[in-house]
Structures are given as C-alpha cells and as structure tokens.
Design a protein around this motif. Structure first.
Motif, PDB file in Angstrom:
ATOM      1  N   LYS A   5       0.824  -1.202   0.000  1.00  0.00           N
ATOM      2  CA  LYS A   5       0.000   0.000   0.000  1.00  0.00           C
ATOM      3  C   LYS A   5       0.863   1.258   0.000  1.00  0.00           C
ATOM      4  O   LYS A   5       0.506   2.271  -0.640  1.00  0.00           O
ATOM      5  CB  LYS A   5      -0.927  -0.019   1.214  1.00  0.00           C
ATOM      6  CG  LYS A   5      -1.939   1.115   1.236  1.00  0.00           C
ATOM      7  CD  LYS A   5      -2.884   0.983   2.412  1.00  0.00           C
ATOM      8  CE  LYS A   5      -3.897   2.115   2.426  1.00  0.00           C
ATOM      9  NZ  LYS A   5      -4.855   2.005   3.569  1.00  0.00           N
ATOM     10  N   SER A  47       0.795   4.152  -2.825  1.00  0.00           N
ATOM     11  CA  SER A  47       0.502   5.541  -2.473  1.00  0.00           C
ATOM     12  C   SER A  47       1.563   6.477  -3.034  1.00  0.00           C
ATOM     13  O   SER A  47       1.245   7.564  -3.555  1.00  0.00           O
ATOM     14  CB  SER A  47       0.419   5.669  -0.945  1.00  0.00           C
ATOM     15  OG  SER A  47       0.139   6.995  -0.578  1.00  0.00           O
ATOM     16  N   LEU A  85      -6.972   3.910  -3.024  1.00  0.00           N
ATOM     17  CA  LEU A  85      -6.534   3.227  -1.803  1.00  0.00           C
ATOM     18  C   LEU A  85      -7.706   2.475  -1.150  1.00  0.00           C
ATOM     19  O   LEU A  85      -7.509   1.427  -0.529  1.00  0.00           O
ATOM     20  CB  LEU A  85      -5.937   4.240  -0.821  1.00  0.00           C
ATOM     21  CG  LEU A  85      -4.619   4.882  -1.258  1.00  0.00           C
ATOM     22  CD1 LEU A  85      -4.134   5.887  -0.219  1.00  0.00           C
ATOM     23  CD2 LEU A  85      -3.546   3.813  -1.513  1.00  0.00           C
TER      24      LEU A  85
END
Length: 345
Positions: free
Chosen positions: A270, A274, A291
């Motif tokens: 993640k 990002s 996300l």
C-alpha cells in the motif's frame, strides 16, 4: 280438490299452504346466512402420510347454515359436531362444506381425514396446502423439519403454526429401528417410576428366567441399553427445534461465506502504491478512491467507493472514467452494478 283448498271455510287447506311456504323459505335461507369464522385449524400428520384435520368454527349470529372451507377436496371420515357433542347436518361440495345449524349453535367442530396434502420424494416428506387461515401442524413423533416455506407464527415442543396462504413443510421421519427402540424404551419405563426401580425390576425378572445370572452384568447392560425417561422425552422435542435452527442458520452461513471479503495478496504494498499515485499528480479524492479499492483486495463496487468518499454518483462516474483512461483501473459490470478493479503495471 283445488276448490276444496281454496274454500275459505276449509281451514285445512290454509294449513297446507302455510307448510309449503315454510319449506320453501327454509330451502332459500342457507344461501343467505352463510357466514362463519374459522377460529382454529389443527393438522395431525401420521407416519403413513395421512393427516387428520380439525377445524373449530364460530358461526355468526342468527345463521341457519354456514359455509366452511376445507383443506382438500378428497376427504374421508367427515363429521361435524356442535359444542355439546351433537351431530349436525352438512353438505359437501368440492372443498366447501355447508353446515346446517338447527339450534342456537355458538361453535362446532369439523373433522376429516385426507392423504392429498402430503407427498414423498426419497426420504423427505412434504406437507403442502393453501388455506386462508393459520394452521397448526403436529408432525409425527421424532420427525425432523428440513425446510419451511415461511417464517412460523409460533413454535412449540410439539407443533408449528404457519401463517395463512400457500405453505409447505418438509420433514424426515426417523428410521424404523430408532422408532422401535424408542417405543420399547417408553413401554419399559412406564411400568417403573424411577431409574433405580427399573434396574431392580430387571434384575428380578432375569433371576426368574435364568438359573444363575451374573449379579453385576444384568443391571449394567440394562442401564447402558435403556435410555432414561428424561433422555427419551428430551430427544423428542429437541430434534424438531434443532432442525428448525438448522433451516435458519445454514442459509445464513452460506450467504456469509459467499459474500465475505477474502484477503487477496496484491503485487505491491500500500505504501508503494501511495507513492506512485502521488507521483502521477492525482487529486486527493482520486488517491483516496484507489486506496479504498486497494484495502478491499483490489476490487470494489463503485457505489461503495462513492458512499465512502461522500461524492455524487455523476462525479464518481467521471472520476473512474479518467482513472480508466490513465490505465489505473478497469471498470466492468457484474449483474446490475459497476465494479472497479485496480490495474498493477
């Protein structure tokens, strides 16, 4: 003869005419007064598939005859008795029963037998009917309910009350060996008052038939093979309740297993995703949307994303259209809903 009846001085002629008029009136009354309320309907189901139907009916005031709906056209042993146990006259026409009330009857009971309500497929019996009143069903002892067409109005240890309308109850009967064992157990325990007395009685009867029974073996075998009265009665009410819980629980568990979110290992973390999204110059709203989809295993409903971000439907559609043109997501249809899937490159 006509001259005699029409003679004013002949009182007998007037009496005959009065009786004829009264008979004609009685013949027309049953078609006028035909209202009643079925207060209670009980269906006792037998192992053979035959059922006994009992309908308790309350007629309206000043009724001469009432019409009662029957659960089947094919009936046997039809009988009608008032609240005092006196038989009443009736006439059956298909599934409608016309009952003639001679006195001021406040309640009467209709009883009949039929085999047209049940059917069997394999080991599963099915009781199905259509009736405008609630019906209380009493299944055979030890029967296990496997399916219900509707949510019952009431469930007790010995009956199930179904709402009006088209209903069906599927059940399985216990094996003959289980039934025989339970029958023998109940017959045996009725002759005794407590488990201790049962063992003593068995030991005594064994000594009279055998010359030298083992003193410790006979009570032990009797205790292991003969269920206690509490165990027998508990099994009778526990099985139907357990089966009903299974009917309610199994579909719920299946639905949960089908729709639960299964964790999926995604190709990138993640944090890396990002960083990549920020480097592409995306808006804060677009990054939050992507996300959110990542946290759902890389796939999510477009409507869920829109609700999570609190944005209008049109705005969400345009946003995912831009993200799809940039090659970051794939928007597709599943059923009647739009789904969004991340594309990792």
């Amino acid at each position: 003869m006509e001259e005699v009846l029409e003679t004013e001085n002949n009182p007998g002629g007037r009496t005959v005419r009065k009786y004829l008029a009264l008979v004609l009136l009685l013949l027309t009354l049953p078609h006028v007064f035909a209202q009643a309320t079925v207060e209670k309907v009980v269906v006792d189901v037998y192992d053979s598939g035959y059922v006994r139907v009992t309908e308790v009916v309350v007629p309206s005031n000043y009724s001469v005859a009432v019409e009662v709906p029957l659960m089947s056209n094919d009936t046997t042993g039809l009988s009608v008795f008032d609240e005092n146990g006196n038989p009443l006259l009736f006439e059956k026409n298909g599934s409608v029963l016309t009952v003639y009330i001679l006195n001021s009857t406040t309640q009467f009971t209709v009883t009949y037998f039929t085999a047209s309500l049940t059917s069997k497929k394999g080991n599963v019996w099915n009781l199905s009917y259509s009736f405008p009143y609630p019906v209380t069903i009493k299944l055979p002892s030890g029967a296990i309910v496997v399916d219900l067409s509707d949510v019952p109005l009431e469930i007790t240890s010995s009956s199930i009350t179904m709402p009006p309308g088209n209903q069906s109850v599927s059940y399985i009967l216990p094996l003959p060996s289980t039934t025989t064992s339970s029958s023998q157990s109940s017959t045996f325990t009725t002759s005794t008052s407590t488990p201790t007395e049962s063992i003593t009685s068995t030991t005594t009867s064994t000594k009279t038939t055998r010359t030298s029974p083992p003193p410790a073996t006979t009570p032990a075998s009797t205790k292991s093979n003969t269920p206690l009265p509490s165990q027998t009665s508990g099994r009778t009410w526990f099985l139907p309740v357990l089966s009903l819980l299974a009917v309610i629980t199994i579909p719920a568990v299946a639905y949960w297993a089908k729709n639960r979110k299964r964790p999926t290992r995604l190709p990138v973390s993640k944090d890396k995703l990002s960083e990549k999204l920020e480097s592409l110059g995306l808006t804060e709203e677009e990054i939050k949307a992507l996300l959110y989809v990542y946290d759902r295993g890389g796939k999510a409903r477009q409507a869920d994303v829109r609700k999570a971000l609190g944005i209008p439907k049109t705005t969400a559609w345009r946003m995912f259209k831009r993200l799809e043109e940039k090659g970051l997501v794939r928007v597709y249809k599943r059923g009647k809903e739009n789904w969004v899937e991340l594309i990792f490159t």
